[in-house]
Design a protein around this motif. Structure first.
Motif, mmCIF file in Angstrom:
data_model
loop_
_atom_site.group_PDB
_atom_site.id
_atom_site.type_symbol
_atom_site.label_atom_id
_atom_site.label_comp_id
_atom_site.label_asym_id
_atom_site.label_seq_id
_atom_site.Cartn_x
_atom_site.Cartn_y
_atom_site.Cartn_z
ATOM 1 N N ILE A 179 -10.436 -13.609 4.797
ATOM 2 C CA ILE A 179 -10.450 -12.149 4.873
ATOM 3 C C ILE A 179 -9.969 -11.589 3.536
ATOM 4 O O ILE A 179 -9.053 -12.140 2.918
ATOM 5 C CB ILE A 179 -9.560 -11.635 6.035
ATOM 6 C CG1 ILE A 179 -9.741 -10.128 6.219
ATOM 7 C CG2 ILE A 179 -8.110 -11.999 5.812
ATOM 8 C CD1 ILE A 179 -9.030 -9.580 7.460
ATOM 9 N N SER A 180 -10.609 -10.531 3.081
ATOM 10 C CA SER A 180 -10.235 -9.919 1.803
ATOM 11 C C SER A 180 -9.118 -8.907 2.000
ATOM 12 O O SER A 180 -8.837 -8.461 3.121
ATOM 13 C CB SER A 180 -11.448 -9.220 1.189
ATOM 14 O OG SER A 180 -11.840 -8.118 1.990
ATOM 15 N N THR A 181 -8.496 -8.538 0.876
ATOM 16 C CA THR A 181 -7.449 -7.514 0.935
ATOM 17 C C THR A 181 -8.022 -6.193 1.450
ATOM 18 O O THR A 181 -7.371 -5.474 2.212
ATOM 19 C CB THR A 181 -6.827 -7.301 -0.451
ATOM 20 O OG1 THR A 181 -6.374 -8.544 -0.972
ATOM 21 C CG2 THR A 181 -5.649 -6.343 -0.387
ATOM 22 N N LYS A 182 -9.258 -5.904 1.054
ATOM 23 C CA LYS A 182 -9.890 -4.649 1.463
ATOM 24 C C LYS A 182 -10.056 -4.582 2.974
ATOM 25 O O LYS A 182 -9.725 -3.578 3.616
ATOM 26 C CB LYS A 182 -11.243 -4.504 0.774
ATOM 27 C CG LYS A 182 -11.969 -3.209 1.150
ATOM 28 C CD LYS A 182 -13.309 -3.108 0.423
ATOM 29 C CE LYS A 182 -14.032 -1.827 0.817
ATOM 30 N NZ LYS A 182 -15.340 -1.702 0.125
ATOM 31 N N VAL A 183 -10.579 -5.676 3.566
ATOM 32 C CA VAL A 183 -10.793 -5.693 5.020
ATOM 33 C C VAL A 183 -9.451 -5.662 5.759
ATOM 34 O O VAL A 183 -9.300 -4.965 6.772
ATOM 35 C CB VAL A 183 -11.604 -6.931 5.431
ATOM 36 C CG1 VAL A 183 -11.718 -7.015 6.950
ATOM 37 C CG2 VAL A 183 -12.985 -6.892 4.796
ATOM 38 N N LEU A 184 -8.480 -6.427 5.246
ATOM 39 C CA LEU A 184 -7.149 -6.423 5.861
ATOM 40 C C LEU A 184 -6.538 -5.034 5.798
ATOM 41 O O LEU A 184 -5.920 -4.567 6.762
ATOM 42 C CB LEU A 184 -6.249 -7.445 5.164
ATOM 43 C CG LEU A 184 -4.849 -7.635 5.741
ATOM 44 C CD1 LEU A 184 -4.913 -8.105 7.199
ATOM 45 C CD2 LEU A 184 -4.054 -8.644 4.899
ATOM 46 N N ALA A 185 -6.721 -4.359 4.668
ATOM 47 C CA ALA A 185 -6.190 -3.002 4.503
ATOM 48 C C ALA A 185 -6.824 -2.046 5.501
ATOM 49 O O ALA A 185 -6.156 -1.159 6.058
ATOM 50 C CB ALA A 185 -6.434 -2.518 3.076
ATOM 51 N N GLU A 186 -8.118 -2.225 5.746
ATOM 52 C CA GLU A 186 -8.802 -1.368 6.725
ATOM 53 C C GLU A 186 -8.231 -1.583 8.117
ATOM 54 O O GLU A 186 -8.073 -0.631 8.891
ATOM 55 C CB GLU A 186 -10.302 -1.673 6.705
ATOM 56 C CG GLU A 186 -11.001 -1.217 5.435
ATOM 57 C CD GLU A 186 -12.462 -1.652 5.390
ATOM 58 O OE1 GLU A 186 -12.875 -2.390 6.313
ATOM 59 O OE2 GLU A 186 -13.172 -1.255 4.442
ATOM 60 N N GLU A 187 -7.922 -2.843 8.459
ATOM 61 C CA GLU A 187 -7.334 -3.133 9.768
ATOM 62 C C GLU A 187 -5.950 -2.509 9.904
ATOM 63 O O GLU A 187 -5.567 -2.055 10.987
ATOM 64 C CB GLU A 187 -7.248 -4.639 9.986
ATOM 65 C CG GLU A 187 -8.591 -5.325 10.157
ATOM 66 C CD GLU A 187 -8.449 -6.782 10.548
ATOM 67 O OE1 GLU A 187 -7.297 -7.231 10.771
ATOM 68 O OE2 GLU A 187 -9.477 -7.477 10.639
ATOM 69 N N LEU A 188 -5.203 -2.480 8.794
ATOM 70 C CA LEU A 188 -3.848 -1.915 8.822
ATOM 71 C C LEU A 188 -3.844 -0.410 8.594
ATOM 72 O O LEU A 188 -2.795 0.236 8.725
ATOM 73 C CB LEU A 188 -2.993 -2.597 7.743
ATOM 74 C CG LEU A 188 -2.764 -4.101 7.916
ATOM 75 C CD1 LEU A 188 -2.062 -4.678 6.683
ATOM 76 C CD2 LEU A 188 -1.947 -4.391 9.165
ATOM 77 N N ASP A 189 -5.026 0.114 8.237
ATOM 78 C CA ASP A 189 -5.186 1.559 7.985
ATOM 79 C C ASP A 189 -4.309 2.031 6.827
ATOM 80 O O ASP A 189 -3.679 3.094 6.892
ATOM 81 C CB ASP A 189 -4.867 2.362 9.257
ATOM 82 C CG ASP A 189 -5.399 3.795 9.175
ATOM 83 O OD1 ASP A 189 -6.363 4.007 8.416
ATOM 84 O OD2 ASP A 189 -4.848 4.680 9.859
ATOM 85 N N ILE A 190 -4.260 1.229 5.751
ATOM 86 C CA ILE A 190 -3.564 1.595 4.524
ATOM 87 C C ILE A 190 -4.433 1.167 3.344
ATOM 88 O O ILE A 190 -5.464 0.518 3.520
ATOM 89 C CB ILE A 190 -2.168 0.928 4.415
ATOM 90 C CG1 ILE A 190 -2.294 -0.603 4.527
ATOM 91 C CG2 ILE A 190 -1.219 1.474 5.488
ATOM 92 C CD1 ILE A 190 -0.959 -1.325 4.386
ATOM 93 N N SER A 191 -4.036 1.510 2.135
ATOM 94 C CA SER A 191 -4.830 1.180 0.954
ATOM 95 C C SER A 191 -4.680 -0.287 0.568
ATOM 96 O O SER A 191 -3.750 -0.965 1.014
ATOM 97 C CB SER A 191 -4.395 2.050 -0.232
ATOM 98 O OG SER A 191 -3.076 1.687 -0.645
ATOM 99 N N ASP A 192 -5.592 -0.772 -0.306
ATOM 100 C CA ASP A 192 -5.519 -2.139 -0.793
ATOM 101 C C ASP A 192 -4.179 -2.393 -1.472
ATOM 102 O O ASP A 192 -3.522 -3.417 -1.244
ATOM 103 C CB ASP A 192 -6.648 -2.417 -1.802
ATOM 104 C CG ASP A 192 -8.021 -2.410 -1.146
ATOM 105 O OD1 ASP A 192 -8.104 -1.987 0.010
ATOM 106 O OD2 ASP A 192 -8.980 -2.829 -1.805
ATOM 107 N N GLN A 193 -3.802 -1.460 -2.353
ATOM 108 C CA GLN A 193 -2.556 -1.626 -3.110
ATOM 109 C C GLN A 193 -1.352 -1.645 -2.185
ATOM 110 O O GLN A 193 -0.433 -2.458 -2.360
ATOM 111 C CB GLN A 193 -2.414 -0.498 -4.141
ATOM 112 C CG GLN A 193 -1.173 -0.631 -5.019
ATOM 113 C CD GLN A 193 -1.090 0.455 -6.067
ATOM 114 O OE1 GLN A 193 -2.022 1.243 -6.226
ATOM 115 N NE2 GLN A 193 0.016 0.507 -6.792
ATOM 116 N N ALA A 194 -1.353 -0.782 -1.177
ATOM 117 C CA ALA A 194 -0.238 -0.740 -0.234
ATOM 118 C C ALA A 194 -0.160 -2.032 0.574
ATOM 119 O O ALA A 194 0.931 -2.526 0.872
ATOM 120 C CB ALA A 194 -0.393 0.456 0.698
ATOM 121 N N THR A 195 -1.316 -2.598 0.907
ATOM 122 C CA THR A 195 -1.343 -3.867 1.644
ATOM 123 C C THR A 195 -0.731 -4.988 0.820
ATOM 124 O O THR A 195 0.112 -5.752 1.311
ATOM 125 C CB THR A 195 -2.790 -4.241 2.019
ATOM 126 O OG1 THR A 195 -3.321 -3.232 2.877
ATOM 127 C CG2 THR A 195 -2.839 -5.586 2.726
#
Length: 220
Positions: A179-195
């Protein structure tokens, strides 16, 4: 505060040690202890070096009701036996002390145990009980598992815990990464950088409240 103890016990001093006797370079590693009514079913890995005589010797022991192979992997097999822990003086002492068995490995004449006690007084009571029934328990190491202020999640905030659990479950740290940072960030509902930053802080916090806490306790 709870305390974890690394213990060394001669196999001849307790029933399960006699049942699961190993020879030469063979080893037995306890996977888990599953309570079934008044019985306890240990699951343990046995290296291939022990297999030629292992099943026969275990079946012949008077306290064993049954043994069966659960799984086979390269170089080792997982077995389960039906056996009463209450008839074993060592495990009876652990039960009386309300201790949790975290790990156990048998090699040749000795077993190595890692056990969590609620506090030092419970460990002392366990040791006295073993002395009374002539079980030789050598305490090799003592340490506290976490810092006192760790809380239920080892110091992690709820967002940090959520992010780290999701990352591990979804394969963010797998090789190759699932899983990419982008997809993980979408699941957490935060930005890539915040993830990325949340995961970094979570790992630092987790290490500080577990591994570094253990080292600090040992160095005291």
């Amino acid at each position: 505060m709870s305390v974890i103890a690394d213990l060394r016990v001669p196999a001849r001093d307790f029933t399960l040690g006699e049942i699961l006797s190993v020879h030469g370079e063979a080893t037995v590693t306890l996977e888990t202890m599953v309570p079934v009514g008044e019985r306890t079913v240990p699951l343990f890995w046995v290296t291939d070096e022990a297999r030629p005589t292992f099943e026969r010797e275990v079946r012949e022991h008077e306290t064993v009701e049954s043994i069966h192979q659960v799984e086979v992997e390269e170089g080792k097999s997982l077995y389960a036996i039906e056996w009463s822990a209450t008839g074993d003086s060592l495990f009876s002492a652990l039960l009386d002390a309300d201790a949790s068995l975290l790990h156990a490995t048998a090699a040749s004449e000795f077993w190595q145990f890692q056990v969590r006690f609620q506090d030092h007084s419970d460990l002392a009571a366990f040791k006295r009980r073993c002395d009374e029934v002539d079980i030789t328990v050598e305490v090799n190491r003592l340490y506290n598992p976490t810092r006192p202020d760790s809380g239920p999640h080892y110091g992690l905030t709820e967002p940090q815990r959520e992010a780290l659990v999701a990352a591990v479950r979804e394969g963010y740290y797998a090789i190759p990464r699932r899983i990419s940072t982008k997809v993980l960030a979408e699941e957490l509902d935060i930005s890539d950088q915040a993830t990325t930053e949340r995961l970094r802080r979570a790992i630092i916090t987790l290490v500080e409240h577990t591994l570094l806490a253990v080292e600090e306790e040992v160095d005291r």
